[in-house]
Design a protein around this motif. Structure first.
Motif, mmCIF file in Angstrom:
data_model
loop_
_atom_site.group_PDB
_atom_site.id
_atom_site.type_symbol
_atom_site.label_atom_id
_atom_site.label_comp_id
_atom_site.label_asym_id
_atom_site.label_seq_id
_atom_site.Cartn_x
_atom_site.Cartn_y
_atom_site.Cartn_z
ATOM 1 N N TRP A 100 -12.399 3.133 -2.556
ATOM 2 C CA TRP A 100 -12.089 1.884 -1.845
ATOM 3 C C TRP A 100 -10.605 1.811 -1.507
ATOM 4 C CZ3 TRP A 100 -9.019 -2.368 -3.233
ATOM 5 C CH2 TRP A 100 -9.189 -3.528 -2.471
ATOM 6 N N LEU A 101 -9.759 2.154 -2.473
ATOM 7 C CA LEU A 101 -8.312 2.157 -2.243
ATOM 8 C C LEU A 101 -7.926 3.130 -1.132
ATOM 9 C CD1 LEU A 101 -7.051 2.107 -5.941
ATOM 10 C CD2 LEU A 101 -6.403 0.433 -4.195
ATOM 11 N N LYS A 102 -8.450 4.346 -1.217
ATOM 12 C CA LYS A 102 -8.096 5.366 -0.237
ATOM 13 C C LYS A 102 -8.564 4.974 1.158
ATOM 14 C CE LYS A 102 -8.269 10.340 0.595
ATOM 15 N NZ LYS A 102 -8.723 11.655 0.086
ATOM 16 N N SER A 103 -9.791 4.483 1.250
ATOM 17 C CA SER A 103 -10.343 4.082 2.538
ATOM 18 C C SER A 103 -9.549 2.931 3.152
ATOM 19 C CB SER A 103 -11.812 3.678 2.371
ATOM 20 O OG SER A 103 -12.348 3.192 3.585
ATOM 21 N N TYR A 104 -9.189 1.961 2.325
ATOM 22 C CA TYR A 104 -8.447 0.804 2.830
ATOM 23 C C TYR A 104 -7.097 1.237 3.380
ATOM 24 C CZ TYR A 104 -6.733 -3.986 3.113
ATOM 25 O OH TYR A 104 -6.230 -5.186 3.582
ATOM 26 N N ALA A 105 -6.385 2.082 2.635
ATOM 27 C CA ALA A 105 -5.054 2.530 3.066
ATOM 28 C C ALA A 105 -5.141 3.341 4.354
ATOM 29 C CB ALA A 105 -4.400 3.349 1.960
ATOM 30 N N GLU A 106 -6.116 4.230 4.433
ATOM 31 C CA GLU A 106 -6.245 5.081 5.627
ATOM 32 C C GLU A 106 -6.608 4.247 6.850
ATOM 33 O OE1 GLU A 106 -7.500 9.309 3.510
ATOM 34 O OE2 GLU A 106 -9.064 7.980 4.312
ATOM 35 N N LYS A 107 -7.494 3.274 6.687
ATOM 36 C CA LYS A 107 -7.867 2.416 7.817
ATOM 37 C C LYS A 107 -6.693 1.547 8.267
ATOM 38 C CE LYS A 107 -12.816 2.154 6.806
ATOM 39 N NZ LYS A 107 -13.937 1.286 6.336
ATOM 40 N N ALA A 108 -5.833 1.196 7.321
ATOM 41 C CA ALA A 108 -4.664 0.370 7.648
ATOM 42 C C ALA A 108 -3.520 1.210 8.210
ATOM 43 C CB ALA A 108 -4.193 -0.368 6.401
ATOM 44 N N GLY A 109 -3.681 2.538 8.209
ATOM 45 C CA GLY A 109 -2.641 3.408 8.717
ATOM 46 C C GLY A 109 -1.423 3.480 7.810
ATOM 47 N N MET A 110 -1.639 3.297 6.491
ATOM 48 C CA MET A 110 -0.546 3.316 5.522
ATOM 49 C C MET A 110 -0.583 4.611 4.717
ATOM 50 S SD MET A 110 0.805 0.469 6.313
ATOM 51 C CE MET A 110 1.847 -0.299 5.081
ATOM 52 N N LYS A 111 0.586 4.979 4.168
ATOM 53 C CA LYS A 111 0.718 6.263 3.476
ATOM 54 C C LYS A 111 0.210 6.228 2.036
ATOM 55 C CE LYS A 111 4.791 7.712 6.135
ATOM 56 N NZ LYS A 111 6.237 8.084 6.023
ATOM 57 N N GLY A 112 0.158 5.032 1.450
ATOM 58 C CA GLY A 112 -0.257 4.953 0.052
ATOM 59 C C GLY A 112 0.080 3.594 -0.524
ATOM 60 N N PHE A 113 0.585 3.579 -1.769
ATOM 61 C CA PHE A 113 0.726 2.328 -2.504
ATOM 62 C C PHE A 113 2.054 2.264 -3.254
ATOM 63 C CE2 PHE A 113 -3.556 4.042 -2.478
ATOM 64 C CZ PHE A 113 -4.260 3.050 -1.806
ATOM 65 N N VAL A 114 2.547 1.055 -3.393
ATOM 66 C CA VAL A 114 3.654 0.780 -4.301
ATOM 67 C C VAL A 114 3.141 -0.225 -5.315
ATOM 68 C CG1 VAL A 114 4.606 -1.034 -2.787
ATOM 69 C CG2 VAL A 114 6.051 0.025 -4.533
ATOM 70 N N ILE A 115 3.505 -0.019 -6.576
ATOM 71 C CA ILE A 115 2.972 -0.874 -7.639
ATOM 72 C C ILE A 115 4.024 -1.065 -8.720
ATOM 73 C CG2 ILE A 115 1.929 1.130 -8.793
ATOM 74 C CD1 ILE A 115 -0.395 -0.773 -9.609
ATOM 75 N N GLY A 116 4.110 -2.276 -9.236
ATOM 76 C CA GLY A 116 5.003 -2.556 -10.345
ATOM 77 C C GLY A 116 4.345 -2.146 -11.648
ATOM 78 N N VAL A 117 5.032 -1.328 -12.437
ATOM 79 C CA VAL A 117 4.503 -0.868 -13.720
ATOM 80 C C VAL A 117 5.294 -1.529 -14.834
ATOM 81 C CG1 VAL A 117 4.095 1.131 -15.186
ATOM 82 C CG2 VAL A 117 3.742 1.309 -12.723
ATOM 83 N N SER A 118 4.592 -2.305 -15.653
ATOM 84 C CA SER A 118 5.247 -3.167 -16.643
ATOM 85 C C SER A 118 5.171 -2.648 -18.070
ATOM 86 C CB SER A 118 4.594 -4.553 -16.602
ATOM 87 O OG SER A 118 3.238 -4.472 -17.021
ATOM 88 N N GLY A 119 4.299 -1.671 -18.309
ATOM 89 C CA GLY A 119 4.028 -1.257 -19.679
ATOM 90 C C GLY A 119 2.793 -1.918 -20.251
ATOM 91 N N GLY A 120 2.110 -2.739 -19.421
ATOM 92 C CA GLY A 120 0.888 -3.409 -19.837
ATOM 93 C C GLY A 120 -0.350 -2.681 -19.350
ATOM 94 N N ILE A 121 -1.493 -3.112 -19.848
ATOM 95 C CA ILE A 121 -2.756 -2.433 -19.584
ATOM 96 C C ILE A 121 -3.200 -2.541 -18.126
ATOM 97 C CG2 ILE A 121 -4.159 -4.442 -20.272
ATOM 98 C CD1 ILE A 121 -4.996 -0.764 -21.032
#
Length: 262
Positions: free
Chosen positions: A13-34
């Motif tokens: 789902w993630l890959k399909s959404y990004a490709e359809k949106a014409g985006m290269k991938g994802f940026v995400i904040g990593v906090s040390g939480g689950i």
């Protein structure tokens, strides 16, 4: 629970959404939480570019270390993962210094906690725009649609939410299945917005399994008088927070103008 099927479904789902949106991938904040650990791992499994941001604001050292070790683990497993550290502490302190002094320190403290989350959202969108990435959210179902335990236009400001249909216990199950570090699995959940060691349970007054139970009871149409003791206390907490935070969970209200006046 069919862990592998769910993991593959979210990854696709993630890959399909990004490709359809014409985006290269994802940026995400990593906090040390689950939650951020699972969401970032699922993003990494797409094979698309993943930028992990570590954005401390007077952060506890153990939270920072957990985040860095998780990113190291991700990079060992996935060549598409890179990271940036953005120290937002001086930015936060400068902003706070410009705010007027107030008498009610309790309300001010809450406002400043939410300000931390909004600074991080601003940073995520800077990198997203610059690198043509989508901001991936880290909220789970209990937080996003049960008690509204997130900051409006903070960690609630995202482009897509890969784990928002998972209960917290399901998040733990998938994280364990994927082999995410035990120090993250064992750490008490915290939003990390206060600069101390208070947990989510300290703030909410109920554990995530208790809130999941209450969410299921609410879906069945149960009333407060149907319960006694601790169950009644937990259900009351859930209903109170659910009512108070509808403004986060519902679309922004629009004042609609009658057509005859246009």
């Amino acid at each position: 629970m069919k862990e592998e099927k769910i993991i593959d479904h979210i990854t696709n789902w993630l890959k399909s959404y990004a490709e359809k949106a014409g985006m290269k991938g994802f940026v995400i904040g990593v906090s040390g939480g689950i939650d951020s650990a699972l969401a970032s791992t699922l993003c990494a499994r797409t094979g698309l570019e993943v930028l992990c941001l570590e954005m401390p604001i007077h952060q506890a050292e153990n939270q920072v270390n957990r985040a860095l070790r998780h990113i190291d683990w991700l990079q060992e497993k996935h060549q598409n993962v890179r990271m940036e550290t953005v120290n937002l502490t001086p930015v936060f302190d400068s902003l706070v210094a410009e705010f007027p002094k107030v008498e009610n320190e309790v309300d001010r403290f809450m406002a400043l906690a939410n300000t931390r989350a909004r600074l991080r959202m601003t940073s995520l969108y800077y990198f997203a725009a610059y690198h043509k990435l989508l901001v991936a959210g880290t909220g789970n179902k209990v937080e996003d649609f049960g008690v509204g335990f997130f900051t409006k236009y903070g960690d609630g400001g995202v482009d897509l939410s890969p784990i928002a249909d998972l209960m917290k216990t399901e998040v733990y199950a998938l994280a364990s299945y994927l082999g995410i570090n035990h120090e993250i699995l064992d750490a008490p959940p915290t939003d990390g917005l206060w600069g101390d060691d208070r947990t989510d349970e300290d703030q909410i007054g109920a554990s995530y399994p208790e809130l999941e139970w209450a969410m299921r009871q609410d879906a069945l149409g149960k009333q407060l008088d149907d319960f006694n003791g601790r169950e009644k206390e937990v259900y009351d907490i859930y209903k109170r927070l659910n009512r108070a935070n509808q403004h986060k969970m519902n679309p922004i209200p629009v004042c609609e103008i009658p057509e005859k006046w246009k």
